[in-house]
Scaffold this motif. Structure first.
Motif, PDB file in Angstrom:
ATOM      1  N   CYS A 132      26.059  43.534  36.385  1.00 21.32           N
ATOM      2  CA  CYS A 132      26.633  42.253  35.995  1.00 21.32           C
ATOM      3  C   CYS A 132      25.542  41.178  36.066  1.00 21.32           C
ATOM      4  CB  CYS A 132      27.778  41.896  36.945  1.00 21.32           C
ATOM      5  SG  CYS A 132      28.381  40.212  36.716  1.00 21.32           S
ATOM      6  N   CYS A 135      26.724  38.496  39.111  1.00 18.25           N
ATOM      7  CA  CYS A 135      26.754  38.815  40.544  1.00 18.25           C
ATOM      8  C   CYS A 135      25.943  40.064  40.868  1.00 18.25           C
ATOM      9  CB  CYS A 135      28.204  38.957  41.013  1.00 18.25           C
ATOM     10  SG  CYS A 135      28.999  40.469  40.450  1.00 18.25           S
ATOM     11  N   CYS A 157      32.835  42.877  34.496  1.00 19.63           N
ATOM     12  CA  CYS A 157      32.449  43.163  35.881  1.00 19.63           C
ATOM     13  C   CYS A 157      33.713  43.406  36.692  1.00 19.63           C
ATOM     14  CB  CYS A 157      31.672  41.974  36.449  1.00 19.63           C
ATOM     15  SG  CYS A 157      31.249  42.183  38.183  1.00 19.63           S
ATOM     16  N   CYS A 160      33.356  40.489  39.994  1.00 26.81           N
ATOM     17  CA  CYS A 160      33.653  39.073  39.746  1.00 26.81           C
ATOM     18  C   CYS A 160      34.597  38.906  38.552  1.00 26.81           C
ATOM     19  CB  CYS A 160      32.368  38.262  39.557  1.00 26.81           C
ATOM     20  SG  CYS A 160      31.505  38.544  38.003  1.00 26.81           S
TER      21      CYS A 160
HETATM   22 ZN   LIG Z   1      29.995  40.267  38.410  1.00 28.91          ZN
END
Ligand SMILES: [Zn+2]
Length: 170
Positions: A132, A135, A157, A160
């Protein structure tokens, strides 16, 4: 401050600089140089010869990129610009500079085959996971093989929960 006198003649180094300001229309955060599609620049008198290798054959952006390259070099003083397309060896995402991959990630596009390192190392190639870009989680899921353009896939993702595009590795 006294500015250096800029030579009117466009040399190869200056031509590379100019090309580094030409952004790819499909990935507008990267220049054509950062993407690695400019393979060669030669200056012969007032004529600049540019060799380009398109990212994806049949990519509709190819003609737009050629036109942008010609326009930028002419504005920089080239009397004539000749663009040659070289198809072999084929472009690969490996030609994207590491610093450019980091720009892609900050822009929100997961770079090809790259995961964010957690130990202070630069981004590195990873054969399978798509991290991702927000994050850095490796828990991601592909939603669609195609994103806004054929060069990109759509991912989500699982940590997140943000959707993001991944620049497909080839
Ligand atoms: Zn993420």
């Amino acid at each position: 401050v006294v500015n250096a006198v800029v030579s009117a003649a466009l040399d190869a180094a200056r031509a590379w600089q100019v090309l580094d300001g030409v952004l790819d229309p499909e990935v507008p955060v990267l220049s054509v140089v950062e993407l690695g599609i400019v393979r060669d620049v030669a200056v012969d008198g007032g004529c600049v010869h540019v060799t380009l290798t398109p990212t994806y054959s049949g990519c509709p952006a190819t003609e737009a990129i050629e036109a942008a390259v010609v326009q930028a070099l002419r504005e920089a003083g080239a009397a004539e610009v000749r663009v040659q397309t070289r198809l072999a060896p084929a472009w690969t995402t490996d030609w994207i500079a590491p610093a450019a991959a980091e720009k892609l990630r900050r822009y929100g596009i997961a770079p090809p085959h790259l995961v964010a390192a957690t130990d202070g190392q630069p981004l590195r190639f990873h054969p399978r996971s798509v991290a991702c870009p927000r994050c850095a989680s490796a828990r991601t899921q592909r939603l669609s093989a195609f994103g806004a353009t054929a060069c990109k896939a759509l991912y989500r993702c699982l940590d997140c929960l943000e959707p993001f595009e991944h620049f497909k590795a080839i």
